[in-house]
Design an enzyme around this catalytic site. Structure first.
Site, short mmCIF file in Angstrom:
data_model
loop_
_atom_site.label_atom_id
_atom_site.label_comp_id
_atom_site.label_asym_id
_atom_site.label_seq_id
_atom_site.Cartn_x
_atom_site.Cartn_y
_atom_site.Cartn_z
N GLU A 119 0.88 -1.17 0.00
CA GLU A 119 0.00 0.00 0.00
C GLU A 119 0.91 1.21 0.00
O GLU A 119 1.47 1.60 1.03
CB GLU A 119 -0.88 -0.01 1.26
CG GLU A 119 -1.81 -1.19 1.36
CD GLU A 119 -3.09 -0.99 0.57
OE1 GLU A 119 -3.52 0.16 0.44
OE2 GLU A 119 -3.64 -1.99 0.07
N CYS A 136 -2.04 9.14 2.74
CA CYS A 136 -1.66 8.64 1.42
C CYS A 136 -2.74 8.91 0.38
O CYS A 136 -2.48 8.91 -0.81
CB CYS A 136 -1.34 7.15 1.49
SG CYS A 136 -2.20 6.27 2.78
#
Lengths: 501, 506
Positions: free
Chosen positions: B248, B282
């Site tokens: 990720e 993010c």
């Protein structure tokens, strides 16, 4: 990345010309691969492969290619592996055709965005999961089932809307040459390419950056591929071999068992990723098993398998020597054992009195050699299987459902089949792949489509309804937080605060 | 299992206040200071977990439920401590901490507990002619001992959420919290063994050196959230053992604003998504692409919304987070100093406080310093591009991001962007929230990572899908068609029975 010296014009021209059947294949230099990859990328960016019609047309072209050139495939595989026509048609061509037809029939459904359950605040919104193509993928085939392991992933890649570069195995020269020659006539020339690269060149090719790498082969090569892909953050699917155990219980139908095992082990002269690698047989039944195998092999291949048209040969001298070595240094030959180097022929062989430390139990067997080890009970068998690395398949033969159940739940493998072999890896609806040392990822049918797709989660909101969303904005107040928590307690426990986000 | 609740409640009465307690453990070098059993070596930890996994204790549904329920108790009982730890690490406001670290984890736990039974069921598949009498299904099996490496920006969520999937799937789990968010690291290390089975779950601590040593071991799956550079290291270490990995990673998440759009509404959502956690997400919108007219309407709206949210003196607002470490602060200030754009909102900073005001920069070109790497901070560059097509082309020149945003009232604009872009996730007219729905897979593509999790996808990420075929002994006559000696007649029969609808009769 080191580059090879720029090829002279003559060499360049040679590499580009199509070879006729029978000529040895020429390598695709990494430099040429750069160019092919660029062309595929441009085609993908232009959006050619995304439309459903395009994908269907390409899939139909694959089917057409297999139908129109059946004889050529039979011939090529005959030259490479002395594969009987029956085996080529059934295990290579029909299999790929089935996958392609299955994809054609289900493509529309697979391409539909999946709607996801919505919560309170997203009732007016669209929550979807969209399957997107990844881009340009690299498919590296193997020599055991050269057509199947190149074209089945290709079907998945096409169905998912990708461009693809295929690298068939360098060991099966005629089949590789055939694919190299035929594919440009059937598939789109910008989107799909065939390169001829050996294992030593492939890591360099991978570092050119693909969107997915699909590799079938052995563990050592798989590790090299994974390392090369790791350097460019490329996701991989690895289908690696392993030693597939096959447990034969004392309660089983011996004649049927033996037929199924023998077929699975000795087809394609034992060169298969999913064949049972060794047998763990109950002591009570060993003698009968060996006798039954002898009879069965006689039925299948006659008294002299060398003359049988239903039996194949080893692909090349290297594998032949390796398998012969394994054969000569392990256990006792109970059936078969003859080898003829000139023909790369190894007779269907059954080994008994095999110890765990024998060479045949240390390496994966790529040949028609079937070692039999004895165990006293199911526990011993399960213990033995679990001591080894996780294999691609675990097989068990028994009429006792409890034994089957135990073997299934107490072992781990890519797939499991009871009272038969290989079929679970052939069914379109079941995923085929490994776990642990036998690989990662899976394919076949819908799973191929998913392997080569990216599942994009989409939330399409409207900006107009601010009635509840304001609760989440600063200035943060405990009052708002309590309100959100209270509202979430009104509904299902599983929704929580995102109810009103 | 002995219930620890009365003991914990009692100890809470006796212990000094949380603030004092965490004052003792802020010194990162005193890793072994915690009042727990002696520190085991990494290999001892792994051996213990592997033995536990091989004993089959994590397989029964009851065990998984108990562990998930205990995890829920852990979060519920220690909510205040968690909020305080997060405040210590990132100056995270209580509201943000509860929303993005506590509630989202509780949500996921509830979702997993409600659905665990159905997730664990074998999936039966459609059979063909020859297998009608057989059982064909797909079993979900745990992988074994898995490693989850967490980042520092959402230290609870991004560590515990994957852990929920791993526990639900029946694995043993090693978690490695980020040493950068030290207070949360300490808290998790302290709490985890109190609530979860010590044999099956372990916390390993340390910096880059310890993590590299940890990666030399063999795991059955590695789940990494963080940066691309470290991801390469993780992947290479995993490749040696042929360990599957879920990555990720971040990326520059573009935010396109085109067509008819309500500037105020868009500004509200954009500001919330961008400056949540001081931009250290993010999935925060990294940069904005819009036309000159839109920009001119947007900037005053942004200014107004920032004042509504944080007041006129943002540094004094309790609702604004800080940058996690001085090093990250310096990096962000570096970007701000090197930009050739014009700062129109914010720009204030305070090194001691690790504070950077929510800043908007306009007239940013494609090759600006702010466009080089993921910003990961409260700086919002606005690039002015008149046409939507050009904007889309710009985003295509960049790597695929984790999220893609578009603000527009015109569905044609949204559709065009959706169909012409690729990213981990997509959200129109909002930011971040698409990752809050457990039904949607959360993951990246290309350089923003691969693999997904959240809800059922988390369960699948940590499971092996094993194909099972239980055949019977019947129909051997039919089977005989496939055996040697091969004949053309047999082949014709086999071919005839192969139809598009059902697979081969093999």
């Amino acid at each position: 990345m080191s580059r090879p010296p720029s090829p002279t014009p003559a060499r360049w021209f040679k590499a580009l010309r199509r070879t006729r059947l029978g000529d040895p294949c020429l390598k695709t230099y990494p430099l040429e691969s750069v160019d092919l990859l660029k062309r595929a990328r441009v085609a993908f960016q232009a959006g050619r492969t995304v439309k459903e019609n395009f994908r269907l047309a390409q899939l139909e072209a694959v089917v057409q290619m297999l139908e129109e050139h059946e004889c050529d495939f039979v011939d090529a595989l005959g030259r490479d592996l002395r594969k009987p026509r029956f085996e080529t048609v059934v295990s290579e061509l029909i299999l790929v055709k089935n996958e392609a037809v299955y994809a054609i029939n289900n493509l529309k459904k697979w391409m539909q965005p999946q709607k996801v359950e919505r919560n309170l605040s997203t009732t007016l919104d669209d929550c979807l999961v969209i399957s997107e193509p990844l881009g340009v993928v690299l498919i590296i085939g193997t020599w055991c089932s050269p057509v199947q392991m190149c074209l089945v992933p290709l079907v998945g890649a096409i169905a998912a809307g990708n461009c693809a570069i295929i690298s068939p195995s360098e060991c099966t020269v005629h089949t590789t040459e055939l694919l190299h020659r035929l594919i440009p006539f059937y598939l789109d020339n910008e989107c799909f390419h065939v390169i001829l690269a050996g294992m030593s060149d492939l890591p360099e090719v991978i570092e050119l950056k693909f969107d997915h790498v699909f590799f079938t082969g052995n563990k050592e090569d798989g590790s090299k591929i994974a390392l090369a892909a790791a350097r460019t953050l490329t996701p991989v699917t690895l289908i690696l071999g392993g030693k597939n155990p096959c447990y034969v219980d004392q309660h089983c139908d011996i004649s049927t068992t033996v037929q199924r095992i023998a077929w699975a082990r000795f087809h394609n002269a034992g060169q298969s990723l999913v064949a049972p690698d060794y047998i763990l047989c109950h002591t009570d039944v060993k003698a009968r098993l060996v006798q039954a195998l002898k009879c069965c092999l006689m039925e299948f291949y006659g008294s002299n398998p060398q003359e049988s048209r239903s039996f194949g040969r080893i692909v090349n001298l290297e594998i032949f020597n390796r398998t012969r070595d394994i054969l000569w240094r392990s256990g006792k030959v109970a059936v078969g054992g003859h080898v003829i180097e000139a023909e790369k022929y190894i007779a269907p062989t059954v080994l008994t009195d095999v110890a765990e430390s024998d060479l045949v139990m240390q390496k994966e067997i790529f040949g028609p050699v079937l070692p039999i080890l004895t165990v006293n009970n199911v526990d011993e068998a399960i213990g033995f299987i679990n001591k080894q690395e996780k294999p691609l398949c675990v097989y068990a033969y028994s009429t006792n459902g409890k034994v089957i159940s135990r073997l299934m739940s107490e072992t781990c493998s890519g797939s499991f089949c009871s009272n038969d072999c290989i079929l679970q890896s052939v069914m379109v609806a079941l995923p085929f792949g490994g776990v642990g040392a036998s690989g990662m990822g899976s394919f076949h049918g819908r799973y191929s489509f998913d392997t080569f797709s990216h599942k994009k989660s989409c939330l399409l909101r409207s900006a107009r309804f601010e009635c509840v969303t304001y609760l989440r904005y600063p200035p943060f107040e405990d009052r708002n937080l309590s309100l959100m928590t209270w509202a979430s307690s009104l509904s299902q426990k599983s929704q929580g605060w995102c109810q009103i986000m | 299992m002995v219930t620890l609740e009365p003991i914990i409640h009692l100890s809470r009465e006796l212990l000094p206040t949380p603030k004092f307690f965490f004052g003792l453990t802020t010194n990162r070098s005193r890793v072994g200071h915690l009042p727990l059993e002696k520190m085991e070596s990494q290999s001892q930890v792994l051996e213990r977990l592997r033995t536990a996994f091989e004993s089959g204790v994590t397989i029964p549904e009851k065990f998984r439920r108990t562990q998930l329920t205990n995890l829920m108790s852990m979060i519920k009982d220690n909510e205040e401590q968690i909020v305080n730890a997060l405040h210590k690490d990132l100056t995270k406001p209580k509201f943000e901490a509860i929303l993005s670290e506590v509630d989202i984890v509780m949500n996921e736990l509830h979702y997993a507990l409600s659905n665990l039974t159905s997730w664990m069921q074998p999936e039966y598949v459609s059979k063909n002619l020859a297998t009608k009498l057989d059982d064909c299904f797909v079993r979900r099996e745990p992988l074994g001992v898995v490693l989850i490496i967490g980042p520092w920006n959402y230290p609870m969520q991004l560590l515990i959420l994957p852990m929920i999937g791993a526990i639900a799937a029946g694995n043993c789990v090693v978690i490695k919290p980020s040493e950068v968010s030290a207070a949360t690291d300490n808290l998790i290390t302290e709490l985890m063994p109190k609530y979860l089975s010590k044999d099956c779950y372990a916390v390993v601590r340390g910096g880059p050196k310890e993590t590299q040593a940890l990666l030399k071991n063999r795991f059955d799956h590695i789940f990494y959230t963080g940066s691309q550079a470290v991801a390469r290291v993780v992947l290479q270490a995993a490749a040696v053992h042929l360990t599957p990995v879920t990555l990720e990673l971040g990326g520059k998440c573009p935010c396109l604003i085109y067509g008819r759009v309500n500037a105020t509404a868009a500004a509200h959502r954009l500001v919330w998504a961008k400056f949540f956690n001081a931009g250290q997400s993010c999935v925060a919108p990294d940069y904005v692409l819009c036309s000159k007219a839109t920009r001119d309407a947007l900037v005053p709206a942004l200014r107004q919304v920032l004042e509504d949210f944080y007041g006129s003196d943002i540094q004094k607002s309790p609702d604004m987070s800080r940058i996690v470490t001085p090093k990250h602060w310096t990096r962000l200030m570096g970007l701000l100093n090197r930009t050739k754009g014009k700062v129109v909102v914010g720009g204030e900073h305070d090194e001691k406080d690790r504070y950077i005001a929510p800043t908007v920069v306009v007239d940013v070109a494609e090759d600006d310093a702010l466009m080089e790497e993921e910003i990961f901070g409260p700086i919002l560059p606005i690039l002015t591009i008149e046409s939507l097509e050009e904007s889309i082309k710009l985003t295509k020149r960049k790597e695929k991001p984790l999220a893609f945003y578009v603000f527009s009232d015109e569905s044609s604009v949204v559709k065009k962007v959706l169909e012409n872009s690729s990213s981990g996730g997509f959200c129109s007219n909002d930011g971040i929230v698409h990752m809050a729905l457990p039904g949607l897979p959360f993951g990246g593509v290309g350089n923003s990572g691969f693999g997904h999790y959240h809800g059922h996808w988390g369960f699948e990420a940590f499971s092996h899908r094993r194909a099972v075929m239980l055949r019977g002994w019947a129909l051997e006559k039919l089977n005989a068609l496939r055996y040697p000696p091969y004949s053309d007649e047999k082949l014709s029969w086999l071919r005839w029975t192969t139809s598009p609808k059902s697979c081969s009769i093999m």
